[in-house]
Design a protein around this motif. Structure first.
Motif, PDB file in Angstrom:
ATOM      1  N   ALA A 178       0.831  -1.203   0.000  1.00 52.16           N
ATOM      2  CA  ALA A 178       0.000   0.000   0.000  1.00 52.16           C
ATOM      3  C   ALA A 178       0.866   1.254   0.000  1.00 52.16           C
ATOM      4  O   ALA A 178       0.544   2.246  -0.668  1.00 52.16           O
ATOM      5  CB  ALA A 178      -0.933  -0.012   1.205  1.00 52.16           C
ATOM      6  N   THR A 217      -8.387   2.254  -1.158  1.00 55.76           N
ATOM      7  CA  THR A 217      -7.805   2.761   0.094  1.00 55.76           C
ATOM      8  C   THR A 217      -8.781   3.508   0.984  1.00 55.76           C
ATOM      9  O   THR A 217      -8.545   3.635   2.188  1.00 55.76           O
ATOM     10  CB  THR A 217      -6.652   3.725  -0.213  1.00 55.76           C
ATOM     11  N   LYS A 491      -2.668  -6.741  -2.529  1.00 52.18           N
ATOM     12  CA  LYS A 491      -1.388  -6.697  -1.821  1.00 52.18           C
ATOM     13  C   LYS A 491      -1.060  -8.027  -1.157  1.00 52.18           C
ATOM     14  O   LYS A 491       0.095  -8.325  -0.888  1.00 52.18           O
ATOM     15  CB  LYS A 491      -1.409  -5.575  -0.774  1.00 52.18           C
ATOM     16  N   SER A 492      -2.066  -8.824  -0.872  1.00 53.11           N
ATOM     17  CA  SER A 492      -1.868 -10.138  -0.260  1.00 53.11           C
ATOM     18  C   SER A 492      -2.129 -11.222  -1.294  1.00 53.11           C
ATOM     19  O   SER A 492      -2.917 -11.041  -2.227  1.00 53.11           O
ATOM     20  CB  SER A 492      -2.822 -10.318   0.927  1.00 53.11           C
ATOM     21  N   LYS A 497     -10.977 -13.994   3.752  1.00 54.28           N
ATOM     22  CA  LYS A 497     -10.925 -13.425   5.097  1.00 54.28           C
ATOM     23  C   LYS A 497     -11.628 -14.387   6.049  1.00 54.28           C
ATOM     24  O   LYS A 497     -12.707 -14.893   5.742  1.00 54.28           O
ATOM     25  CB  LYS A 497     -11.617 -12.060   5.131  1.00 54.28           C
ATOM     26  N   GLU A 504     -10.043  -5.680   9.748  1.00 49.95           N
ATOM     27  CA  GLU A 504      -9.893  -4.230   9.829  1.00 49.95           C
ATOM     28  C   GLU A 504     -10.871  -3.571   8.861  1.00 49.95           C
ATOM     29  O   GLU A 504     -10.973  -3.968   7.699  1.00 49.95           O
ATOM     30  CB  GLU A 504      -8.465  -3.820   9.496  1.00 49.95           C
ATOM     31  N   GLU A 506     -10.828  -0.876   7.248  1.00 44.92           N
ATOM     32  CA  GLU A 506     -10.262  -0.239   6.057  1.00 44.92           C
ATOM     33  C   GLU A 506      -9.791  -1.244   5.024  1.00 44.92           C
ATOM     34  O   GLU A 506      -9.351  -0.857   3.933  1.00 44.92           O
ATOM     35  CB  GLU A 506      -9.113   0.690   6.443  1.00 44.92           C
ATOM     36  N   ASN A 507      -9.901  -2.543   5.319  1.00 43.53           N
ATOM     37  CA  ASN A 507      -9.514  -3.573   4.358  1.00 43.53           C
ATOM     38  C   ASN A 507     -10.707  -4.034   3.531  1.00 43.53           C
ATOM     39  O   ASN A 507     -10.874  -5.214   3.242  1.00 43.53           O
ATOM     40  CB  ASN A 507      -8.879  -4.760   5.084  1.00 43.53           C
ATOM     41  N   ASP A 509     -13.244  -4.255   0.149  1.00 46.39           N
ATOM     42  CA  ASP A 509     -13.066  -4.464  -1.286  1.00 46.39           C
ATOM     43  C   ASP A 509     -13.838  -3.436  -2.102  1.00 46.39           C
ATOM     44  O   ASP A 509     -13.408  -3.057  -3.190  1.00 46.39           O
ATOM     45  CB  ASP A 509     -13.504  -5.880  -1.671  1.00 46.39           C
ATOM     46  N   THR A 523      -3.504   1.743  13.728  1.00 47.31           N
ATOM     47  CA  THR A 523      -3.873   1.534  12.321  1.00 47.31           C
ATOM     48  C   THR A 523      -4.860   2.614  11.877  1.00 47.31           C
ATOM     49  O   THR A 523      -4.682   3.784  12.171  1.00 47.31           O
ATOM     50  CB  THR A 523      -4.436   0.113  12.071  1.00 47.31           C
ATOM     51  N   TYR A 537     -16.943  -6.468   2.050  1.00 45.47           N
ATOM     52  CA  TYR A 537     -15.814  -7.364   2.305  1.00 45.47           C
ATOM     53  C   TYR A 537     -16.128  -8.693   1.626  1.00 45.47           C
ATOM     54  O   TYR A 537     -17.022  -9.422   2.050  1.00 45.47           O
ATOM     55  CB  TYR A 537     -15.604  -7.529   3.813  1.00 45.47           C
ATOM     56  N   HIS A 620     -12.757  -1.959  13.629  1.00 45.06           N
ATOM     57  CA  HIS A 620     -12.704  -3.321  13.097  1.00 45.06           C
ATOM     58  C   HIS A 620     -13.942  -4.087  13.533  1.00 45.06           C
ATOM     59  O   HIS A 620     -14.746  -3.599  14.347  1.00 45.06           O
ATOM     60  CB  HIS A 620     -11.429  -4.047  13.534  1.00 45.06           C
TER      61      HIS A 620
END
Length: 717
Positions: A178, A217, A491-492, A497, A504, A506-507, A509, A523, A537, A620
Motif C-alpha cells: 500500500a 484505500t 497486496k496479499s 478473510k 480491519e 479499512e480492508n 473491497d 492503524t 468485504y 474493526h
C-alpha cells in the motif's frame, strides 16, 4: 586434552575467516549496493530481469532491489553476490575467464562461475576477481559512465573501471504494498500535473485511476482529486461532449462519472454521465451489421471492441446506479452480438474490430473491458456461461498474450501506452468477485519488476520490464499504467478473510462514501460515515458451523445509528443489525455486539450504515462461531469433498458431479505449495506427505462455477 586440541584446530580457520571478513569491511549476510569508482553508478541487473542470463550493467542508483546484492562469504576472501530482486547470483557466462566474457545472473551453479575473490581494499575501493581465474576482474566496458554500460571480465589493470565500493543497505519491501502504491501514485500525479491534464479519453482514464485508488484505500485525497479533475474536464471540454466523434471517448468519461456516483454519491456526476451516455448510445447504435454492436467513430463504417467493451461496462454501472435494468438488457445485447463478431468465447481472445472481416489484433484494453463486462453480467444474471468466458479471457491474457510473464509492450503511439491500466482495473474485479487468487502471483511479478524498473523520480513507463531512463520522456498516460498496476494489484496472496478473526474496517473491497482515517487505537478506521454509505468485504469464510453473532469496535458521539449486515449486495439477505451506542467522543471506542443468522461458507459481506449525521467511526469487526454445531469442513459447495482431514499423506478430492480444471494448495501465508492443471472429474488422490504439519487451504477451480475453498489439516507422518 586431545579432543580440545582437535576442537581448537577446527575453530582456528573459522576465526581467521571471520577476522578476514571483518578486516575487509564486508559483512557476510548483508545487503550492499556496489558502486563503480569510474562513474559513481551501481552494479545492476538490466531491466530488473528475473531470468537466468539477465545481463548485468551499471545504472544510476534508483534504490531498486535490482541494484542490491546479498553478499555471502564462502571462503577466505571469497564471496557470492545474490541479486535481491531476482534471487539469482552474479555469474560469468563462460567457465573459462577471458577478456570480454560477459557477466550476468544465474541460479547457483555451485562452482567458480558464481564465486568472486575480493582482496582487501585500497583507499576504500575493491577489485572483484573471478574465482575461476583471479587474473580477470569485474570491469565496466571501456570505462563507460552512462546508464546501461555493460559489465564484463577483463584482465586486472588497476583502472577506475575495475574499482568498486560497497554501501551497506537495509532490507526494503518489494512491490506491491500500500505504501509503494501511494508513493508511485503521488510521484506520477506531481510529475505530470495530472489534476490539470487537458486531454479527453486519456484524462478520463486517469480520472478512473483516482477512483480506483479511492475504492481500494478509502483515502479522501483520491476522492477529492477526482472532483478536481471532473471540474477541470468540464472547463476544458464543456458540458456536452457530442462534438467528439469517437464514441469510445464518450464511453470512458461517462464510466468515470457513473463510478464516481457509485463510490461517493455525487448525483451531479451521475446525471452528467447518464445524459451523455444516452446521447452517445443513441447515435452509435446503428445496427450496422444486423445486431446491437456500436459504431466506433461517427461517419466511419465498422465497429471496434474499444467501443463495445466500455459501453457494456457503462451499461452495467448505470443499471446499478439508477436501478434501471434496461441498461443490463443493452449490455447483454451488445455482449451476444460481440460473440458473433468481436471475440471468441471458446478461447477468450478479444479481437480488435469488425468491418466485414475480423481484425484479429488483441490488446489489454479489450481483454480488460470484456473481462469486466463478463464478470459484471455474471454477477447480475448468475448465468455460469459468463463466468466461464471470464475465466477464458483472463487465461488468454495471462497465458497466450504474456506467457505468465511481465507485460512489456503497447508502448507505441498516443493511445496504446495507456491500455494496461484498463486491464488491471477489471483484473482486480475478476480476482475479488470470482475469488481467483491464482492470478495474484502473476500480477505480483509484474508489480515487483515494474517497481524495480523505476527511475529516481519513481516514474515507470508502460513497458514494465524495461528500465525507465532518467531522461524519461514518456507521456502521463504511458506512466499511468504502472500506477493502475500498483493500486489495483491485491497486496496479499490470499483473498479469503476469516470471519472469526478481526477484520480491519479499512480492508474493504468496495465502498461508498467512507473515508479511512488514523485511529487512536492504532492503524486506521473508517470515518465520515453517513446514512446509506457502505463498506463491502468479499470472500469471507464462515465455515460450516456458521455464525451466531458479530461485534464491532467503534466510536460515536450519539446513539441510534445502525449497521446492517447483508449478504451479497446492498439489498441482499439481512443477517443482523448492530445498534450504535454513543461512546461520548469520536476518540473513545467501545465494542458493540449483535446476533446474526447462522451463515455458512464463503460469503460477500456488506456493512450498510444508517442514521442521521455522522453515524460512527468503525475500527474493526469480527463474527463469532455458532457453538451448537460440530462440522469441521470449510467451503462446502455442492457435493465436492476432500478427505480425510486431518491426513498424514494421502488426500482424496471427490469432484462429485462437477468438473474441475485446476487444484492448488496454499499455506496460511498464501504461498502456493501444490498446483495441478488439467481436466478433472470423478476423484483424484493427492500425495501431500511432503508438506509440514499444519493448516492449508485447498482450492478447486470448477468449470463454469465459483472455486471451492476447503481447509485441510496435515498431520505428522
Amino acid at each position: 586434552m586431545k579432543k580440545i586440541i582437535q576442537l581448537i584446530c577446527l575453530l582456528i580457520p573459522i576465526i581467521l575467516l571471520q577476522l578476514k571478513v571483518k578486516a575487509q569491511g564486508i559483512k557476510s549476510g548483508s545487503i550492499y549496493t556496489i558502486t563503480s569508482k569510474a562513474s559513481n553508478k551501481v552494479l545492476n541487473v538490466s531491466n530488473a530481469s528475473m531470468a537466468n542470463g539477465g545481463n548485468v550493467d551499471i545504472w544510476t542508483d534508483t534504490k531498486s532491489d535490482a541494484e542490491r546484492w546479498l553478499v555471502t562469504s564462502v571462503g577466505i576472501d571469497q564471496y557470492t553476490f545474490t541479486n535481491v530482486a531476482s534471487g539469482k547470483m552474479l555469474h560469468i557466462a563462460n567457465t573459462n575467464p577471458a577478456n570480454s566474457v560477459n557477466v550476468n545472473q544465474n541460479n547457483n551453479t555451485i562452482d567458480n562461475t558464481v564465486k568472486w575473490t575480493i582482496p582487501g581494499p585500497v583507499n576504500g575501493f575493491y577489485t572483484i576477481q573471478s574465482s575461476a581465474n583471479t587474473g580477470f576482474v569485474l570491469d565496466v566496458n571501456s570505462g563507460g559512465t552512462t546508464d546501461g554500460t555493460n559489465v564484463q571480465l577483463w584482465t586486472g589493470n588497476s583502472g577506475d573501471a575495475q574499482k568498486w565500493s560497497f554501501q551497506l543497505q537495509t532490507v526494503q519491501d518489494a512491490a506491491p504494498t500500500a505504501i509503494i502504491a501511494d508513493q508511485v501514485f503521488e510521484a506520477w500525479k506531481v510529475k505530470y500535473n495530472i489534476v490539470n491534464d487537458k486531454g479527453f479519453w486519456g484524462t478520463a482514464e486517469m480520472m478512473e485511476i483516482a477512483l480506483d485508488a479511492y475504492e481500494v484505500t478509502a483515502y479522501a485525497k483520491y476522492r477529492d482529486m477526482y472532483d478536481q479533475m471532473y471540474n477541470n474536464f468540464i472547463t476544458n471540454h464543456g458540458s456536452d461532449w457530442m462534438s467528439n466523434d469517437y464514441n469510445d471517448d464518450i464511453a470512458w468519461i461517462t464510466i468515470s462519472c457513473v463510478r464516481s456516483y457509485l463510490l461517493t454519491g455525487n448525483a451531479t456526476h451521475l446525471n452528467k454521465g447518464k445524459e451523455q451516455f444516452d446521447k452517445m448510445f443513441a447515435r452509435a447504435n446503428t445496427h450496422q451489421y444486423g445486431g446491437d454492436g456500436l459504431v466506433w467513430k461517427q461517419g466511419q463504417a465498422g465497429t471496434n471492441s474499444c467501443i463495445n467493451g466500455p459501453a457494456m461496462v457503462c451499461c452495467c454501472y448505470l443499471a446499478q446506479a439508477t436501478g434501471d435494468n434496461s441498461y443490463y438488457t443493452k449490455a447483454i445485447a451488445i455482449y451476444n452480438w460481440s460473440k458473433l463478431y468481436l471475440f471468441n468465447e471458446n478461447t477468450g481472445k478479444v479481437n480488435d474490430n469488425y468491418n466485414g472481416t475480423v481484425g484479429t489484433w488483441s490488446s489489454t484494453y479489450n481483454q480488460g473491458t470484456y473481462l469486466g463486462a463478463s464478470v459484471m453480467l455474471y454477477n447480475y444474471t448468475k448465468d455460469p456461461s459468463y463466468l466461464t468466458i471470464a475465466n477464458r479471457i483472463a487465461a488468454y491474457t495471462k497465458n497466450d498474450m504474456y506467457q505468465s510473464g511481465v507485460m512489456n509492450n503497447e508502448e507505441g503511439g498516443n493511445d496504446l501506452p495507456g491500455f494496461k491500466g484498463i486491464f488491471m482495473r477489471y483484473a482486480r474485479r475478476y480476482m475479488v468477485d470470482c475469488n481467483r487468487a491464482d492470478y495474484i502471483p502473476w500480477l505480483h511479478l509484474n508489480a515487483k519488476v515494474a517497481y524495480n524498473d523505476r527511475n529516481t523520480q519513481t516514474i515507470i513507463t508502460t513497458q514494465w520490464a524495461t528500465r525507465t531512463s532518467e531522461a524519461n520522456t514518456c507521456t502521463a498516460f504511458s506512466a499511468s499504467t504502472p500506477v493502475s498496476l500498483m493500486i489495483n494489484c491485491p497486496k496479499s496472496l490470499i483473498l479469503i478473510k476469516d470471519a472469526y478473526r478481526t477484520i480491519e474496517s479499512e480492508n474493504m473491497d468496495y465502498l461508498k462514501g467512507v473515508v479511512a482515517e488514523p485511529c487512536p487505537e492504532g492503524t486506521y478506521n473508517l470515518g465520515g460515515i453517513q446514512n446509506g454509505y457502505y463498506s463491502a468485504y468479499y470472500n469471507v469464510e464462515f465455515g460450516t458451523k456458521g455464525s451466531a453473532s458479530a461485534e464491532f469496535r467503534l466510536s460515536s458521539v450519539a446513539s441510534g445509528g445502525t449497521i446492517e449486515i447483508r449478504l451479497g449486495g446492498l439489498t441482499g439477505t439481512l443477517i443482523g443489525t448492530a445498534t450504535v451506542t454513543g461512546t461520548g467522543s469520536w476518540s473513545t471506542y467501545a465494542t458493540i455486539t449483535c446476533k446474526v443468522s447462522n451463515v455458512k461458507g464463503l460469503q460477500n459481506i456488506y456493512l450498510i450504515y444508517k442514521g442521521t449525521g455522522y453515524v460512527a467511526n468503525v475500527n474493526h469487526f469480527k463474527f463469532y462461531e455458532d457453538q451448537t454445531t460440530t462440522v469441521q469442513e470449510m467451503g462446502v459447495r455442492g457435493n465436492v469433498k476432500a478427505y480425510p482431514t486431518p491426513t498424514a499423506a494421502q488426500l482424496t478430492v471427490d469432484f462429485g458431479d462437477k468438473e474441475a480444471n485446476q487444484i492448488t494448495i496454499v499455506d496460511i501465508q498464501g504461498r502456493v505449495l501444490y498446483q495441478d492443471k488439467g481436466n478433472f472429474a470423478g476423484a483424484k488422490t493427492l500425495d501431500i506427505s511432503n508438506l509440514n504439519s499444519g493448516v492449508y487451504f485447498l482450492t478447486i477451480y470448477l468449470d463454469g462455477s465459483m472455486p471451492v475453498i476447503k481447509k485441510i489439516v496435515k498431520q505428522y507422518n
